[in-house]
Motif scaffolding. Structure first.
Motif, PDB file in Angstrom:
ATOM      1  N   UNK A 164     -35.833  78.265 -27.207  1.00 37.15           N
ATOM      2  CA  UNK A 164     -35.429  78.467 -25.814  1.00 37.15           C
ATOM      3  C   UNK A 164     -34.003  77.961 -25.577  1.00 37.15           C
ATOM      4  N   UNK A 165     -33.680  76.769 -26.091  1.00 37.64           N
ATOM      5  CA  UNK A 165     -32.331  76.217 -25.922  1.00 37.64           C
ATOM      6  C   UNK A 165     -31.287  77.067 -26.652  1.00 37.64           C
ATOM      7  N   UNK A 166     -31.643  77.551 -27.841  1.00 35.60           N
ATOM      8  CA  UNK A 166     -30.709  78.403 -28.598  1.00 35.60           C
ATOM      9  C   UNK A 166     -30.428  79.694 -27.847  1.00 35.60           C
ATOM     10  N   UNK A 167     -31.486  80.331 -27.327  1.00 32.75           N
ATOM     11  CA  UNK A 167     -31.309  81.587 -26.613  1.00 32.75           C
ATOM     12  C   UNK A 167     -30.544  81.388 -25.307  1.00 32.75           C
ATOM     13  N   UNK A 168     -30.828  80.295 -24.604  1.00 35.11           N
ATOM     14  CA  UNK A 168     -30.112  79.981 -23.372  1.00 35.11           C
ATOM     15  C   UNK A 168     -28.621  79.776 -23.655  1.00 35.11           C
ATOM     16  N   UNK A 169     -28.319  79.042 -24.718  1.00 39.42           N
ATOM     17  CA  UNK A 169     -26.931  78.789 -25.100  1.00 39.42           C
ATOM     18  C   UNK A 169     -26.219  80.100 -25.437  1.00 39.42           C
ATOM     19  N   UNK A 170     -26.903  81.004 -26.153  1.00 36.36           N
ATOM     20  CA  UNK A 170     -26.299  82.293 -26.493  1.00 36.36           C
ATOM     21  C   UNK A 170     -26.024  83.117 -25.240  1.00 36.36           C
ATOM     22  N   UNK A 171     -26.951  83.093 -24.269  1.00 33.12           N
ATOM     23  CA  UNK A 171     -26.728  83.814 -23.016  1.00 33.12           C
ATOM     24  C   UNK A 171     -25.516  83.248 -22.266  1.00 33.12           C
ATOM     25  N   UNK A 172     -25.384  81.910 -22.246  1.00 30.77           N
ATOM     26  CA  UNK A 172     -24.233  81.280 -21.583  1.00 30.77           C
ATOM     27  C   UNK A 172     -22.938  81.682 -22.263  1.00 30.77           C
TER      28      UNK A 172
END
Length: 78
Positions: free
Chosen positions: A63-71
């Motif tokens: 979840x943190x990895x995907x959130x960071x990629x979206x940002x």
């Protein structure tokens, strides 16, 4: 016993349909196609995904990895 590199082990888990919720920094780097050093530098500068300490291990949740990629994608688009 046959030992696999982290990227090979990750690929074997994925091929077996086993989903994981968190990965080590080297595993996350392999998923992203980054070198481990580059990802560690991003994390050190505060520009990488959030890292959680679990005992002696440092992990990054999916979840943190995907959130960071979206940002990062949003920042690149603006």
């Amino acid at each position: 016993m046959v030992y696999k590199s982290k990227p090979e082990a990750l690929a074997a888990l994925k091929a077996a349909g086993i989903e994981r919720d968190a990965f080590s920094i080297p595993e996350t780097a392999a998923i992203l196609g980054y070198s481990e050093g580059f990802l560690r530098n991003l994390i050190h500068r505060g520009e990488g995904p959030r890292v959680i300490t679990a005992g002696a291990r440092k992990i990054i949740t999916t979840e943190d990895r995907q959130s960071w990629l979206r940002q990062r994608a949003a920042a690149a688009a603006s």
